[in-house]
Write an enzyme that holds these catalytic residues in place. Structure first.
Site, mmCIF file in Angstrom:
data_model
loop_
_atom_site.group_PDB
_atom_site.id
_atom_site.type_symbol
_atom_site.label_atom_id
_atom_site.label_comp_id
_atom_site.label_asym_id
_atom_site.label_seq_id
_atom_site.Cartn_x
_atom_site.Cartn_y
_atom_site.Cartn_z
ATOM 1 N N ASP A 1 0.833 -1.195 0.000
ATOM 2 C CA ASP A 1 0.000 0.000 0.000
ATOM 3 C C ASP A 1 0.874 1.255 0.000
ATOM 4 O O ASP A 1 1.882 1.333 0.711
ATOM 5 C CB ASP A 1 -0.880 -0.023 1.252
ATOM 6 C CG ASP A 1 -1.861 1.119 1.307
ATOM 7 O OD1 ASP A 1 -2.737 1.183 0.441
ATOM 8 O OD2 ASP A 1 -1.749 1.954 2.232
ATOM 9 N N GLU B 1 1.732 -0.060 -4.897
ATOM 10 C CA GLU B 1 0.777 0.963 -5.327
ATOM 11 C C GLU B 1 1.495 2.308 -5.338
ATOM 12 O O GLU B 1 1.928 2.789 -4.295
ATOM 13 C CB GLU B 1 -0.410 1.023 -4.374
ATOM 14 C CG GLU B 1 -1.386 2.149 -4.698
ATOM 15 C CD GLU B 1 -2.290 2.514 -3.534
ATOM 16 O OE1 GLU B 1 -3.380 3.039 -3.797
ATOM 17 O OE2 GLU B 1 -1.897 2.295 -2.368
#
Length: 543
Positions: free
Chosen positions: A211, A279
């Protein structure tokens, strides 16, 4: 359906991630096994055959760690345990065993840039300025006038700095105030996070979705970000109404020191043959950072930027533009593409797609160079759900309502059957309402031979049968109106791909040679001219 993935098979294929299709599971919305209205790990085990039937190579499970759930698990209070809402470590071990038994690898979502303010590390760090973890988070004194140390902004609105009365300092939070950022300039922090990765690798995970991978490291000199004129503002990372878009984010994220941590993480992963997809959240430099983080064999294997998650429909011209920019910014990098995920409006709604159009985009995704992520429910054609304000759970949507309605509309529970209000997801009341429109997409015809599911299944099977579509080179990409054409090639095969991404018939010409059409079953030998009806595609191999 793939065979059992035992330890030997997992260790031998060191390139399993290249061109892999990864199915994203949002656990609280996938399957509830105990009737509390919230999905859980036991529910995932129950529904894994669906993913294997679809033909995915791996699953990515969004966070299930212990958390106060201020941001639905992306605020972790214990990296090495399962939140009771989702089950136990034994339940997670069962997910690993069941997935490997079906030939599916398991990737989990690691949120390393920040923790919950309820994490023991932060509780200790904020207690005073002398404790052993005093530098584990990003603390800074106020300016002389008491205002925050920099002009950095939070993606969730307002300043990225929150005053703490205990230390009489500000702490950095790129997201909610309850999500303080870890200080990656502190070696002990890096060591602790690498231990977290080892913990899950030892339990059998095959990799990680990382993330906000470019948010790990901040500028240690705490320099202000420069402003952006209106014509340069890009709403791909944050909603257009968010002032976050008013800055060029040079100093609050994407710092060069981040690469050294990624190298350490890759070294930890290597003995386990694990892979990671990061990401990259950066509207200005997304593809450049993708290339920087996936270059060579000592960083991350894959990253994704936000080009295909953008609000505007993906036209042939934009596909060509994206790949040209990727080639320029990241010639040695490896992208992972997605049209939908848990943070954006589902693409069938975002792009206003018919079922035929959704089928064309599904096939396109499976033909493009790179790996791919599918988000739960896109194989059924689930549209974005309309959620009333009083039913909202997402703090992001509550903050910016009504101009931005948040992420709940793409996070409603998965539907498995049409004959009850909970869609087979739960025997209780689902944590978010399930729209009637979704229930209609879960009927007996959901997996029929003309269904969107069948198209995804066929496209994934085509990708598996022809290695060139997974890992071959890509060239000769061309856009002409609604027509998109490109070539995929490797040492043994040349595959020509043509897509009509529009409502009118288009014509194109095959390169010289004999070409054989590919599809659910091998098609006929093709002539030189191809006529594509609206939303039709042609994938052909040279004989």
């Amino acid at each position: 359906m793939a065979g059992k993935l035992d330890a030997t098979a997992r260790a031998m294929d060191t390139q399993w991630w290249r061109g892999a299709v990864i199915y994203q599971i949002y656990p609280r919305s996938f399957q509830d096994s105990n009737g509390d209205g919230i999905g859980d790990l036991a529910g995932i085990v129950q529904r894994l055959p669906h993913i294997a039937e679809l033909g995915a190579d791996a699953i990515w499970i969004s966070p299930f760690f212990t958390s106060p759930m201020k941001d639905f698990g992306y605020d972790v209070s214990d990296y090495c345990d399962v939140d009771p809402m989702f089950g136990t470590l034994a339940d997670f071990d069962a997910v690993i065993a069941a997935a490997h038994g079906l030939g599916l690898r398991v990737m989990i979502d690691l949120v390393l840039s920040h923790t919950s303010d309820q994490h023991p590390w932060f509780i200790e760090s904020r207690a005073n300025r002398t404790n052993p973890r005093r530098n584990w988070y990003v603390w800074a004194d106020p300016k002389l006038d008491g205002t925050p140390p920099t002009n950095w902004l939070s993606i969730f609105g307002g300043s990225a700095w929150q005053w703490d009365a205990r230390r009489e300092q500000y702490f950095l939070h790129n997201f909610l105030t309850t999500q303080p950022d870890l200080n990656f300039h502190e070696p002990q922090v890096q060591a602790a996070l690498l231990d977290v990765a080892r913990f899950w690798l030892e339990r059998g995970v095959d990799g990680f979705r990382l993330d906000t991978i470019n948010f790990y490291t901040h500028d240690k000199y705490l320099r202000d970000n420069p402003g952006l004129p209106p014509e340069l503002r890009n709403a791909d990372t944050a909603p257009a109404v968010n002032p976050y878009n008013h800055q060029m984010h040079l100093f609050d994220k994407s710092q060069p020191e981040n690469v050294e941590f990624l190298k350490k993480l890759r070294a930890v992963m290597k003995p386990y043959n694990a892979a990671a997809v990061g990401e990259v959240g950066d509207a200005q430099r997304g593809l450049e950072i993708l290339g920087e983080y996936t270059r060579g064999d000592d960083r991350m294997q894959m990253c994704y930027a936000f080009e295909f998650l953008a609000p505007d429909r993906l036209t042939p011209a934009r596909v060509v533009e994206t790949f040209r920019a990727l080639e320029e910014a990241a010639p040695d990098g490896w992208a992972c593409w997605a049209f939908s995920n848990h943070d954006v409006v589902r693409h069938i709604t975002r792009w206003g797609l018919s079922v035929d159009a959704a089928k064309a985009y599904a096939t396109l995704l499976m033909c493009l160079r790179g790996s791919a992520c599918l988000y739960q429910g896109e194989e059924l054609g689930l549209p974005e759900a309309e959620i009333a304000f009083e039913d909202l759970q997402d703090p992001y949507g509550i903050e910016f309502w009504p101009e931005f309605k948040g992420r709940d509309g793409c996070r409603t529970p998965m539907v498995w059957q049409a004959d009850n209000q909970a869609g087979g997801f739960s025997t209780g009341k689902p944590w978010l309402p399930i729209p009637a429109q979704h229930l209609r997409l879960a009927g007996p015809e959901a997996k029929g031979k003309d269904s969107l599911f069948a198209q995804y299944q066929a496209a994934l099977a085509l990708r598996h049968r022809h290695k060139v579509l997974r890992s071959g080179a890509q060239s000769d990409m061309m856009a002409a109106g609604d027509l998109l054409c490109f070539m995929r090639s490797d040492a043994t095969d040349r595959v020509f791909c043509a897509f009509n991404l529009g409502e009118t018939t288009v014509t194109t010409t095959l390169p010289a040679g004999n070409w054989h059409a590919l599809g659910q079953e091998d098609g006929p030998v093709l002539g030189q001219t191809i006529i594509l009806a609206p939303w039709q595609s042609c994938v052909a191999v040279k004989q």
